[in-house]
Design a protein around this motif. Structure first.
Motif, PDB file in Angstrom:
ATOM      1  N   ALA A  72    -169.821  57.421 -53.552  1.00 54.67           N
ATOM      2  CA  ALA A  72    -169.402  57.367 -52.147  1.00 54.67           C
ATOM      3  C   ALA A  72    -168.222  58.296 -51.893  1.00 54.67           C
ATOM      4  N   GLU A  73    -167.293  58.359 -52.839  1.00 54.39           N
ATOM      5  CA  GLU A  73    -166.132  59.231 -52.703  1.00 54.39           C
ATOM      6  C   GLU A  73    -166.560  60.683 -52.641  1.00 54.39           C
ATOM      7  N   THR A  74    -167.506  61.055 -53.500  1.00 54.06           N
ATOM      8  CA  THR A  74    -168.019  62.428 -53.488  1.00 54.06           C
ATOM      9  C   THR A  74    -168.666  62.750 -52.150  1.00 54.06           C
ATOM     10  N   ALA A  75    -169.454  61.794 -51.629  1.00 52.69           N
ATOM     11  CA  ALA A  75    -170.112  62.000 -50.341  1.00 52.69           C
ATOM     12  C   ALA A  75    -169.095  62.114 -49.208  1.00 52.69           C
ATOM     13  N   MET A  76    -168.041  61.307 -49.265  1.00 49.32           N
ATOM     14  CA  MET A  76    -167.015  61.370 -48.221  1.00 49.32           C
ATOM     15  C   MET A  76    -166.278  62.701 -48.260  1.00 49.32           C
ATOM     16  N   HIS A  77    -165.974  63.177 -49.462  1.00 50.02           N
ATOM     17  CA  HIS A  77    -165.315  64.477 -49.578  1.00 50.02           C
ATOM     18  C   HIS A  77    -166.208  65.590 -49.032  1.00 50.02           C
ATOM     19  N   ALA A  78    -167.507  65.488 -49.319  1.00 49.03           N
ATOM     20  CA  ALA A  78    -168.436  66.493 -48.810  1.00 49.03           C
ATOM     21  C   ALA A  78    -168.494  66.453 -47.294  1.00 49.03           C
ATOM     22  N   ALA A  79    -168.455  65.243 -46.729  1.00 50.24           N
ATOM     23  CA  ALA A  79    -168.473  65.117 -45.272  1.00 50.24           C
ATOM     24  C   ALA A  79    -167.224  65.731 -44.654  1.00 50.24           C
ATOM     25  N   VAL A  80    -166.079  65.519 -45.300  1.00 48.35           N
ATOM     26  CA  VAL A  80    -164.829  66.101 -44.801  1.00 48.35           C
ATOM     27  C   VAL A  80    -164.892  67.616 -44.849  1.00 48.35           C
ATOM     28  N   ARG A  81    -165.513  68.157 -45.927  1.00 52.01           N
ATOM     29  CA  ARG A  81    -165.559  69.605 -46.094  1.00 52.01           C
ATOM     30  C   ARG A  81    -166.630  70.263 -45.243  1.00 52.01           C
ATOM     31  N   SER A  82    -167.512  69.482 -44.628  1.00 51.61           N
ATOM     32  CA  SER A  82    -168.637  70.068 -43.903  1.00 51.61           C
ATOM     33  C   SER A  82    -168.179  70.970 -42.764  1.00 51.61           C
ATOM     34  N   GLY A  83    -167.018  70.692 -42.195  1.00 51.35           N
ATOM     35  CA  GLY A  83    -166.506  71.555 -41.145  1.00 51.35           C
ATOM     36  C   GLY A  83    -165.505  72.566 -41.623  1.00 51.35           C
ATOM     37  N   ASP A  84    -165.330  72.637 -42.939  1.00 46.32           N
ATOM     38  CA  ASP A  84    -164.333  73.543 -43.516  1.00 46.32           C
ATOM     39  C   ASP A  84    -164.977  74.876 -43.846  1.00 46.32           C
ATOM     40  N   PRO A  85    -164.552  75.970 -43.196  1.00 45.99           N
ATOM     41  CA  PRO A  85    -165.161  77.272 -43.487  1.00 45.99           C
ATOM     42  C   PRO A  85    -164.928  77.727 -44.915  1.00 45.99           C
ATOM     43  N   GLU A  86    -164.005  77.071 -45.644  1.00 44.30           N
ATOM     44  CA  GLU A  86    -163.744  77.462 -47.030  1.00 44.30           C
ATOM     45  C   GLU A  86    -164.617  76.708 -48.025  1.00 44.30           C
ATOM     46  N   ALA A  87    -165.451  75.784 -47.545  1.00 45.49           N
ATOM     47  CA  ALA A  87    -166.307  75.016 -48.443  1.00 45.49           C
ATOM     48  C   ALA A  87    -167.602  75.779 -48.678  1.00 45.49           C
ATOM     49  N   ALA A  88    -167.683  76.499 -49.799  1.00 43.77           N
ATOM     50  CA  ALA A  88    -168.830  77.358 -50.075  1.00 43.77           C
ATOM     51  C   ALA A  88    -169.946  76.548 -50.702  1.00 43.77           C
ATOM     52  N   GLY A  89    -170.815  75.993 -49.878  1.00 42.42           N
ATOM     53  CA  GLY A  89    -171.952  75.237 -50.376  1.00 42.42           C
ATOM     54  C   GLY A  89    -173.049  75.253 -49.338  1.00 42.42           C
ATOM     55  N   GLY A  90    -174.262  74.918 -49.769  1.00 42.47           N
ATOM     56  CA  GLY A  90    -175.392  74.882 -48.858  1.00 42.47           C
ATOM     57  C   GLY A  90    -176.362  76.014 -49.120  1.00 42.47           C
ATOM     58  N   ALA A  91    -177.370  76.106 -48.258  1.00 45.74           N
ATOM     59  CA  ALA A  91    -178.427  77.104 -48.422  1.00 45.74           C
ATOM     60  C   ALA A  91    -178.090  78.378 -47.659  1.00 45.74           C
ATOM     61  N   VAL A  92    -178.405  79.511 -48.263  1.00 40.50           N
ATOM     62  CA  VAL A  92    -178.275  80.814 -47.607  1.00 40.50           C
ATOM     63  C   VAL A  92    -179.596  81.555 -47.797  1.00 40.50           C
ATOM     64  N   ARG A  93    -180.226  81.910 -46.697  1.00 41.19           N
ATOM     65  CA  ARG A  93    -181.495  82.646 -46.755  1.00 41.19           C
ATOM     66  C   ARG A  93    -181.231  84.122 -46.470  1.00 41.19           C
ATOM     67  N   ILE A  94    -181.765  84.978 -47.334  1.00 40.72           N
ATOM     68  CA  ILE A  94    -181.548  86.425 -47.237  1.00 40.72           C
ATOM     69  C   ILE A  94    -182.886  87.118 -47.027  1.00 40.72           C
ATOM     70  N   SER A  95    -182.970  87.974 -46.022  1.00 41.76           N
ATOM     71  CA  SER A  95    -184.127  88.833 -45.829  1.00 41.76           C
ATOM     72  C   SER A  95    -183.788  90.223 -46.368  1.00 41.76           C
ATOM     73  N   VAL A  96    -184.699  90.784 -47.168  1.00 41.19           N
ATOM     74  CA  VAL A  96    -184.415  92.066 -47.802  1.00 41.19           C
ATOM     75  C   VAL A  96    -185.732  92.776 -48.087  1.00 41.19           C
TER      76      VAL A  96
END
Length: 292
Positions: A72-96
């Motif tokens: 739960a603590e990990t999930a709460m920290h992730a929720a707090v970071r969800s609006g943080d532009p410095e939190a580098a996580g998630g999916a990135v799709r690249i067209s090339v």
């Protein structure tokens, strides 16, 4: 339902091994920690700690709560970071473009993922491009600079193209020193009416009026045709492994551009991938631009 803040004091006590040490870590007094843990035990109807000379020891119920509480603590920290532009996580799709994507980006992705384990990379390496402006992808590496004002557009790298064939085909056809010699050859190239970018019109730059006898919308397929003895063709130099260069005066240059929506360009996940693309292009400069 218990107060989530009580769980925070429980986790502090479980980590510290005593109420006193937990109080020091959380910035409250010992009585507050003890009271919060007692309230949690009342709500859960379970004893979470037993006291001993060595300090606090978790009961079986306390151990189960600790495991769930850490998740739960990990999930709460992730929720707090969800609006943080410095939190580098998630999916990135690249067209090339498929050649650059398959031969330059794809082999480098495993090392990048090990360095950025919170990122998920989706590589769309096709004959054609998807658009950040239409939110089909987060980043696009294209052959021309998009003009949409909603996009942040940066040059990525120049790359060179030359004329290649196999040693066997060259032995059959004879020396190919000048561009005019290409008129004796079977040419491999793009399907003209399936070109998805004007930058792919190579043949007229080599020798006006050249036409492909064997053609494909895929640059990788063209490479395989040439490797199989199908003739000569213009390829990016980074795709030329196993082939030899002919007509040395024919040397073309193109540029890759990287673009993303301005509203997501500053996010840590997109910025991390943009920086990686720039670093990778610099590291592979000798393969991309081998002729000076």
């Amino acid at each position: 339902m218990f107060d989530w803040d009580d769980l925070r004091y429980f986790l502090a006590a479980a980590r510290a091994g005593s109420f006193n040490a937990a109080a020091q870590r959380t910035g409250v007094d010992t009585a507050t920690v003890s009271r919060r843990v007692a309230r949690l035990e009342t709500v859960l109807k379970a004893t979470l700690f037993v006291r001993s000379a060595a300090g606090l020891r978790l009961t079986s119920a306390g151990s189960r709560l600790l495991e769930a509480g850490l998740q739960a603590e990990t999930a709460m920290h992730a929720a707090v970071r969800s609006g943080d532009p410095e939190a580098a996580g998630g999916a990135v799709r690249i067209s090339v473009a498929e050649g650059f994507g398959a031969h330059v980006l794809a082999p480098a992705l495993p090392a990048f993922r090990r360095a950025r384990p919170t990122l998920r990379i989706e590589l769309a390496a096709n004959a054609g491009f998807l658009s950040p402006a239409r939110r089909e992808v987060d980043l696009a590496v294209t052959l021309s600079a998009p003009t949409d004002s909603r996009l942040l557009v940066e040059p990525l790298t120049d790359y060179q193209l030359a004329v290649y064939t196999t040693p066997q085909y060259l032995a059959e056809i004879g020396s190919l020193d000048e561009a005019e010699d290409l008129r004796r050859c079977q040419i491999v190239g793009y399907v003209d009416d399936l070109l998805y970018s004007p930058e792919l019109r190579y043949l007229d730059e080599a020798a006006p009026g050249l036409e492909a006898a064997l053609s494909s919308s895929s640059i990788r397929a063209q490479r395989e045709i040439i490797l199989a003895g199908g003739g000569v063709g213009i390829l990016p130099c980074f795709l030329a492994e196993g082939l030899i260069r002919v007509t040395p005066r024919v040397l073309l240059q193109r540029r890759f551009w990287v673009s993303t929506l301005r509203e997501v360009a500053a996010s840590a996940r997109v910025r991390a991938v943009r920086n990686w693309l720039q670093d990778l292009a610099a590291a592979r400069s000798q393969d991309l631009r081998p002729f000076r």
